[in-house]
Design a protein around this motif. Structure first.
Motif, PDB file in Angstrom:
ATOM      1  N   GLY A  16      40.115  34.571  45.338  1.00 23.97           N
ATOM      2  CA  GLY A  16      39.398  34.330  44.150  1.00 23.97           C
ATOM      3  C   GLY A  16      39.358  35.517  43.449  1.00 23.97           C
ATOM      4  O   GLY A  16      40.260  36.418  43.077  1.00 23.97           O
ATOM      5  N   ALA A  17      38.248  35.760  42.817  1.00 23.15           N
ATOM      6  CA  ALA A  17      37.951  36.861  42.007  1.00 23.15           C
ATOM      7  C   ALA A  17      38.341  38.330  42.257  1.00 23.15           C
ATOM      8  O   ALA A  17      38.700  39.235  41.608  1.00 23.15           O
ATOM      9  N   PHE A  54      42.264  38.535  42.645  1.00 20.53           N
ATOM     10  CA  PHE A  54      43.126  37.873  41.528  1.00 20.53           C
ATOM     11  C   PHE A  54      43.752  39.045  40.698  1.00 20.53           C
ATOM     12  O   PHE A  54      45.275  38.762  40.656  1.00 20.53           O
ATOM     13  N   ASP A  55      43.460  40.108  40.178  1.00 16.88           N
ATOM     14  CA  ASP A  55      44.174  41.076  39.359  1.00 16.88           C
ATOM     15  C   ASP A  55      45.283  41.675  40.455  1.00 16.88           C
ATOM     16  O   ASP A  55      46.525  41.639  39.911  1.00 16.88           O
ATOM     17  N   ALA A  77      38.307  29.929  45.999  1.00 16.49           N
ATOM     18  CA  ALA A  77      37.494  31.202  45.481  1.00 16.49           C
ATOM     19  C   ALA A  77      36.414  31.647  46.346  1.00 16.49           C
ATOM     20  O   ALA A  77      35.413  31.527  45.987  1.00 16.49           O
ATOM     21  N   SER A 112      35.398  34.312  47.099  1.00 15.86           N
ATOM     22  CA  SER A 112      34.736  35.486  46.450  1.00 15.86           C
ATOM     23  C   SER A 112      33.900  35.219  45.318  1.00 15.86           C
ATOM     24  O   SER A 112      33.551  36.255  44.732  1.00 15.86           O
ATOM     25  N   GLY A 113      34.239  34.129  44.664  1.00 15.78           N
ATOM     26  CA  GLY A 113      33.816  33.627  43.378  1.00 15.78           C
ATOM     27  C   GLY A 113      34.841  33.352  42.247  1.00 15.78           C
ATOM     28  O   GLY A 113      35.917  33.602  42.771  1.00 15.78           O
ATOM     29  N   PRO A 114      34.453  32.652  41.475  1.00 17.76           N
ATOM     30  CA  PRO A 114      35.627  31.916  40.413  1.00 17.76           C
ATOM     31  C   PRO A 114      36.147  33.166  39.675  1.00 17.76           C
ATOM     32  O   PRO A 114      35.672  34.252  39.459  1.00 17.76           O
ATOM     33  N   VAL A 115      37.547  32.785  39.371  1.00 17.89           N
ATOM     34  CA  VAL A 115      38.295  34.043  38.466  1.00 17.89           C
ATOM     35  C   VAL A 115      37.686  33.883  36.984  1.00 17.89           C
ATOM     36  O   VAL A 115      37.589  32.608  36.437  1.00 17.89           O
ATOM     37  N   PRO A 116      37.297  35.032  36.282  1.00 21.54           N
ATOM     38  CA  PRO A 116      36.919  34.819  34.884  1.00 21.54           C
ATOM     39  C   PRO A 116      37.946  34.490  34.138  1.00 21.54           C
ATOM     40  O   PRO A 116      39.087  34.642  34.332  1.00 21.54           O
TER      41      PRO A 116
END
Length: 319
Positions: free
Chosen positions: A212-213, A216-217, A234, A236-240
């Motif tokens: 995830g976050a 992502f990039d 996700a 590691s946390g949700p993607v902004p």
């Protein structure tokens, strides 16, 4: 029966070990004596309230055991059958009521523990590699968290389909597991997109990203033109929120956020995927790595270990 109950969403302390009334199967349902329950990140999301559920509830979306009673209208399962299931809530218990339409008969000789360890994550790996992006021989594939439960299965299935597999991991011990599963190259997360491009030249055909976050990039940057990013989790946390124009700038990229429920929407599709998956496990073509077994009463510790990424492979709760 004994079960884990969530009355208020929160951290792992929300998991309460409690006595519950014995469930009774209704029409089209079976009652199963649970032999093992799989522990998955979706259970964490349910416990946290990220995916809200009516309260109180018994968590757990995967398990296996023996049918001990059937409801009206059930004709293809009988008492004594060994079955497994995925995407059915209520598995953190000694007994669970399962819709017969979601119960999968286990191949002869396959242990319930192996079934409970592979069904949810294995069905996820199957649809990702066969449907979300159908891997072709010679494809370059990037698998994040390649030593995790889904990651180890993705690596093996991608190799069965003829791909070159690049995995990312966080430690030397996890690198060893990913290589043993068949990964051709194993990277750390720092600057992984640059390393992927050095290995492949043009980038990978597909990224399977359950982190995830945090990744992502870099995952987008690791794709070749018209490549596919399958963001299936996700951890590691949700993607902004992001500008879809980035997909154009990256080379007409594809991005999807799939979910298992949409890929086992019919009984035929469920049985087709499960049959192939469990066949691989029964034959030894697909290895299932069980990292830890916890007593049902220690579900809190299992969740803490999973969230802290202290584990590799699969975690099970055993009543």
């Amino acid at each position: 029966m004994r079960a884990i109950v969530v009355s208020t969403p929160g951290d792992s302390s929300a998991l309460e070990y409690a006595e519950r009334p014995d469930p009774v199967p209704g029409p089209g349902e079976v009652l199963v004596q649970v032999a093992a329950s799989g522990v998955n990140f979706i259970d964490v999301y349910h416990r946290q309230g990220r995916y809200p559920l009516p309260l109180p509830f018994v968590p757990g979306s995967e398990g296996a055991g023996t049918v001990i009673a059937t409801g009206d209208g059930v004709t293809d399962l009988v008492v004594g059958d060994a079955v497994g299931w995925a995407s059915v809530l209520g598995s953190y218990a000694t007994r669970a009521v399962i819709p017969a339409s979601m119960a999968v008969s286990l191949p002869r000789g396959l242990s319930p523990e192996l079934a409970a360890a592979v069904l949810l994550q294995g069905l996820t790996a199957h649809y990702l590699t066969h449907s979300t992006y159908a891997i072709r021989p010679g494809d370059d594939v990037l698998v994040h968290a390649a030593a995790g439960g889904v990651g180890l299965l993705l690596v093996q299935i991608a190799k069965l389909l003829g791909a070159r597999v690049i995995g990312t991991v966080s430690t030397e011990a996890k690198e060893k597991l990913a290589r043993e599963a068949g990964a051709d190259e194993v990277l750390r997360y720092a600057n992984f997109s640059e390393a992927v491009r050095e290995i492949t030249g043009a980038g990978v055909h597909v990224v399977y990203d359950g982190v995830g976050a945090a990744t992502f990039d870099g995952s987008l940057a690791a794709l070749r033109p018209r490549g596919m990013m399958a963001l299936y989790g996700a951890a590691s946390g949700p993607v902004p929120p992001f500008d879809p124009q980035r997909l154009n700038q990256g080379g007409s990229l594809f991005l999807t956020r799939p979910s298992l429920a949409h890929y086992i929407a019919t009984r035929e599709e469920l049985l087709g995927r499960a049959g192939e998956l469990l066949g691989w496990v029964a034959s030894g073509a697909l290895k299932v790595h069980i990292s830890e077994r916890y007593p049902l009463a220690e579900a809190r510790r299992a969740h803490d270990d999973l969230e802290a990424r202290r584990t590799t492979g699969k975690l099970l709760l055993v009543p």
